[in-house]
Motif scaffolding. Sequence first.
Motif, short mmCIF file in Angstrom:
data_model
loop_
_atom_site.label_atom_id
_atom_site.label_comp_id
_atom_site.label_asym_id
_atom_site.label_seq_id
_atom_site.Cartn_x
_atom_site.Cartn_y
_atom_site.Cartn_z
N TYR A 17 0.82 -1.21 0.00
CA TYR A 17 0.00 0.00 0.00
C TYR A 17 0.86 1.27 0.00
O TYR A 17 1.96 1.28 0.53
N LEU A 18 0.29 2.32 -0.56
CA LEU A 18 0.83 3.66 -0.37
C LEU A 18 0.09 4.23 0.85
O LEU A 18 -1.09 4.53 0.77
N GLU A 19 0.78 4.28 1.97
CA GLU A 19 0.18 4.79 3.19
C GLU A 19 0.52 6.26 3.34
O GLU A 19 1.69 6.65 3.24
N ILE A 20 -0.51 7.07 3.56
CA ILE A 20 -0.28 8.48 3.83
C ILE A 20 -0.86 8.81 5.19
O ILE A 20 -1.91 8.29 5.58
N PHE A 21 -0.16 9.65 5.92
CA PHE A 21 -0.56 10.06 7.26
C PHE A 21 -0.94 11.54 7.19
O PHE A 21 -0.12 12.37 6.82
N ILE A 22 -2.18 11.82 7.54
CA ILE A 22 -2.77 13.15 7.33
C ILE A 22 -3.17 13.78 8.66
O ILE A 22 -3.81 13.14 9.49
N ASN A 23 -2.80 15.03 8.83
CA ASN A 23 -3.26 15.84 9.95
C ASN A 23 -4.49 16.61 9.47
O ASN A 23 -4.42 17.31 8.46
N ARG A 24 -5.58 16.49 10.17
CA ARG A 24 -6.83 17.15 9.73
C ARG A 24 -6.68 18.67 9.61
O ARG A 24 -7.36 19.30 8.81
N ALA A 31 -1.48 16.02 2.28
CA ALA A 31 -1.78 15.17 1.13
C ALA A 31 -0.78 15.42 0.00
O ALA A 31 -0.23 14.47 -0.57
N LEU A 32 -0.53 16.67 -0.30
CA LEU A 32 0.41 16.99 -1.38
C LEU A 32 1.83 16.55 -1.02
O LEU A 32 2.53 15.98 -1.85
N ASN A 33 2.25 16.79 0.21
CA ASN A 33 3.59 16.37 0.63
C ASN A 33 3.74 14.86 0.59
O ASN A 33 4.78 14.35 0.18
N SER A 34 2.71 14.14 0.99
CA SER A 34 2.76 12.67 0.95
C SER A 34 2.90 12.17 -0.47
O SER A 34 3.66 11.23 -0.73
N LEU A 35 2.19 12.78 -1.39
CA LEU A 35 2.26 12.33 -2.78
C LEU A 35 3.60 12.69 -3.42
O LEU A 35 4.16 11.89 -4.16
N VAL A 36 4.11 13.87 -3.12
CA VAL A 36 5.40 14.29 -3.67
C VAL A 36 6.52 13.38 -3.16
O VAL A 36 7.43 13.02 -3.92
N ASN A 37 6.43 12.97 -1.91
CA ASN A 37 7.47 12.13 -1.31
C ASN A 37 7.31 10.65 -1.63
O ASN A 37 8.15 9.84 -1.23
N PRO A 45 -2.25 0.73 -4.20
CA PRO A 45 -3.53 1.12 -3.58
C PRO A 45 -3.27 2.06 -2.39
O PRO A 45 -2.28 1.90 -1.67
N LEU A 46 -4.16 3.00 -2.22
CA LEU A 46 -3.99 4.03 -1.18
C LEU A 46 -4.57 3.56 0.15
O LEU A 46 -5.64 2.95 0.20
N ARG A 47 -3.86 3.87 1.21
CA ARG A 47 -4.34 3.64 2.57
C ARG A 47 -4.09 4.92 3.34
O ARG A 47 -2.96 5.41 3.40
N VAL A 48 -5.15 5.49 3.91
CA VAL A 48 -5.08 6.78 4.61
C VAL A 48 -5.20 6.57 6.10
O VAL A 48 -6.03 5.79 6.56
N LYS A 49 -4.36 7.27 6.85
CA LYS A 49 -4.46 7.29 8.31
C LYS A 49 -4.42 8.73 8.77
O LYS A 49 -3.57 9.50 8.32
N PHE A 50 -5.37 9.09 9.62
CA PHE A 50 -5.38 10.43 10.22
C PHE A 50 -4.50 10.38 11.47
O PHE A 50 -4.66 9.49 12.32
N LYS A 51 -3.57 11.33 11.58
CA LYS A 51 -2.65 11.37 12.71
C LYS A 51 -3.41 11.51 14.02
O LYS A 51 -4.33 12.32 14.12
N GLY A 52 -3.04 10.70 14.98
CA GLY A 52 -3.65 10.76 16.31
C GLY A 52 -5.00 10.09 16.41
O GLY A 52 -5.68 10.23 17.41
N GLU A 53 -5.41 9.36 15.37
CA GLU A 53 -6.69 8.67 15.38
C GLU A 53 -6.47 7.18 15.14
O GLU A 53 -5.68 6.80 14.29
N PRO A 54 -7.21 6.35 15.87
CA PRO A 54 -6.98 4.91 15.77
C PRO A 54 -7.66 4.22 14.59
O PRO A 54 -7.55 3.02 14.46
N GLY A 55 -8.34 4.94 13.74
CA GLY A 55 -9.12 4.33 12.65
C GLY A 55 -8.29 3.47 11.73
O GLY A 55 -7.15 3.77 11.41
N VAL A 56 -8.88 2.35 11.31
CA VAL A 56 -8.25 1.45 10.35
C VAL A 56 -8.94 1.70 9.01
O VAL A 56 -10.16 1.71 8.92
N ASP A 57 -8.14 1.89 7.96
CA ASP A 57 -8.71 2.22 6.66
C ASP A 57 -9.15 0.95 5.93
O ASP A 57 -8.37 0.27 5.30
#
Length: 90
Positions: A17-24, A31-37, A45-57
């Motif tokens: 997976y392409l995992e990106i960690f996002i601060n709300r 999002a842009l920094n994650s994609l550039v890096n 396939p994309l997998r998103v995680k919000f920083k500081g949140e336990p949610g599973v994508d």
Amino acid sequence: MHMSIQNILDLLNQNFYLEIFINRDQLIEDALNSLVNSTKDLKKPLRVKFKGEPGVDAGGVQKEFFQLLIRDLFDVEYGMFDYNSESHLY
């Protein structure tokens, strides 16, 4: 070296997976920094995680991410799009 099955699965998922960690608070910027890096992983396939949140994508977090991203991108104050009140289009 002994690895548990869970450790092996975690390693496989990291490579799959392409995992990106996002601060709300800085959604577009993160999002842009994650994609550039992650240019070599953009076909994964994309997998998103919000920083500081336990949610599973399992799809819901990714859906929420895109809804919030589109909302913020089309916000007139962000300046990426202008709203035309005559045509009601951006």
